[in-house]
Design a protein around this motif. Structure first.
Motif, mmCIF file in Angstrom:
data_model
loop_
_atom_site.group_PDB
_atom_site.id
_atom_site.type_symbol
_atom_site.label_atom_id
_atom_site.label_comp_id
_atom_site.label_asym_id
_atom_site.label_seq_id
_atom_site.Cartn_x
_atom_site.Cartn_y
_atom_site.Cartn_z
ATOM 1 N N ASN A 158 0.827 -1.215 0.000
ATOM 2 C CA ASN A 158 0.000 0.000 0.000
ATOM 3 C C ASN A 158 0.860 1.263 0.000
ATOM 4 O O ASN A 158 0.431 2.301 -0.491
ATOM 5 C CB ASN A 158 -0.961 0.012 1.185
ATOM 6 N N PHE A 159 2.060 1.168 0.542
ATOM 7 C CA PHE A 159 2.972 2.317 0.491
ATOM 8 C C PHE A 159 3.348 2.624 -0.953
ATOM 9 O O PHE A 159 3.473 3.783 -1.345
ATOM 10 C CB PHE A 159 4.227 2.046 1.320
ATOM 11 N N PHE A 160 3.541 1.567 -1.757
ATOM 12 C CA PHE A 160 3.932 1.753 -3.151
ATOM 13 C C PHE A 160 2.755 2.121 -4.055
ATOM 14 O O PHE A 160 2.960 2.521 -5.195
ATOM 15 C CB PHE A 160 4.612 0.485 -3.684
ATOM 16 N N ASP A 161 1.533 1.988 -3.567
ATOM 17 C CA ASP A 161 0.333 2.271 -4.363
ATOM 18 C C ASP A 161 -0.049 3.745 -4.190
ATOM 19 O O ASP A 161 -1.047 4.086 -3.564
ATOM 20 C CB ASP A 161 -0.807 1.354 -3.926
ATOM 21 N N ILE A 162 0.747 4.617 -4.801
ATOM 22 C CA ILE A 162 0.597 6.062 -4.595
ATOM 23 C C ILE A 162 -0.764 6.573 -5.071
ATOM 24 O O ILE A 162 -1.362 7.436 -4.448
ATOM 25 C CB ILE A 162 1.738 6.823 -5.300
ATOM 26 N N PHE A 163 -1.269 6.033 -6.161
ATOM 27 C CA PHE A 163 -2.528 6.528 -6.722
ATOM 28 C C PHE A 163 -3.734 5.717 -6.292
ATOM 29 O O PHE A 163 -4.836 5.928 -6.772
ATOM 30 C CB PHE A 163 -2.433 6.576 -8.253
ATOM 31 N N GLY A 164 -3.533 4.779 -5.370
ATOM 32 C CA GLY A 164 -4.636 3.950 -4.887
ATOM 33 C C GLY A 164 -4.803 4.112 -3.386
ATOM 34 O O GLY A 164 -5.033 5.206 -2.884
ATOM 35 N N SER A 165 -4.621 3.027 -2.671
ATOM 36 C CA SER A 165 -4.793 3.045 -1.209
ATOM 37 C C SER A 165 -3.457 3.326 -0.521
ATOM 38 O O SER A 165 -2.986 2.547 0.301
ATOM 39 C CB SER A 165 -5.371 1.713 -0.746
ATOM 40 N N TRP A 166 -2.856 4.469 -0.855
ATOM 41 C CA TRP A 166 -1.531 4.811 -0.346
ATOM 42 C C TRP A 166 -1.518 4.897 1.171
ATOM 43 O O TRP A 166 -2.386 5.494 1.788
ATOM 44 C CB TRP A 166 -1.069 6.129 -0.949
ATOM 45 N N ASP A 167 -0.490 4.287 1.773
ATOM 46 C CA ASP A 167 -0.308 4.292 3.225
ATOM 47 C C ASP A 167 1.086 4.849 3.508
ATOM 48 O O ASP A 167 2.081 4.171 3.262
ATOM 49 C CB ASP A 167 -0.450 2.866 3.763
#
Length: 146
Positions: free
Chosen positions: A31-40
């Motif tokens: 989720n950390f790498f999913d900047i345009f999604g469920s970014w954590d």
């Protein structure tokens, strides 16, 4: 014996920190790498805290004449950005981004019963063995015959 106990205590502190922060969970890392999604952003906070503690710790520790349980400090002598360093860093980053595990998070995840951690750690050890074999083979081919 004291060195082994010290290493165990340090490992326990590190593993506990990884587990408490949630970094043993591949979903949290991905989720950390999913900047345009469920970014954590919590991974960035964990990294910033770790770097801060390390920077402060190094300032104090390296002022000492030697470590407490070793005769000397073992610091890297090579500061070059060479192909093996860059290739290894890229492979590490790609693997981390694909799986959500890095060695620091996967090993404590073994103790948390995360099944995918067992597959990752086994694959990581196989990769380490393969890389060492390749490196030794290449060094033997390049080394002049005596």
């Amino acid at each position: 014996m004291i060195r082994m106990l010290s290493a165990g205590a340090i490992g326990l502190v590190f593993g506990s920190g990884i587990a408490i922060s949630g970094m043993a969970s591949p979903a949290k890392v991905l989720n950390f790498f999913d900047i345009f999604g469920s970014w954590d952003p919590s991974l960035a906070l964990v990294m910033a805290a770790a770097l801060t503690v390390t920077a402060i710790g190094y300032r104090f520790v390296l002022k000492r004449p030697r470590p407490i349980l070793e005769p000397k400090f073992h610091l890297p002598a090579n500061r070059k950005l060479d192909l093996p360093l860059l290739a290894g860093s890229a492979a590490f980053g790609i693997g981390w981004g694909i799986t959500g595990f890095c060695p620091g998070g996967a090993i404590p995840a073994l103790g948390l019963g995360e099944p995918s951690a067992w597959i990752f750690v086994g694959s990581m050890l196989a990769g380490i063995a393969a890389a060492r074999t390749i490196r030794v083979t290449l060094e033997q081919r390049v080394a002049p015959s005596t």
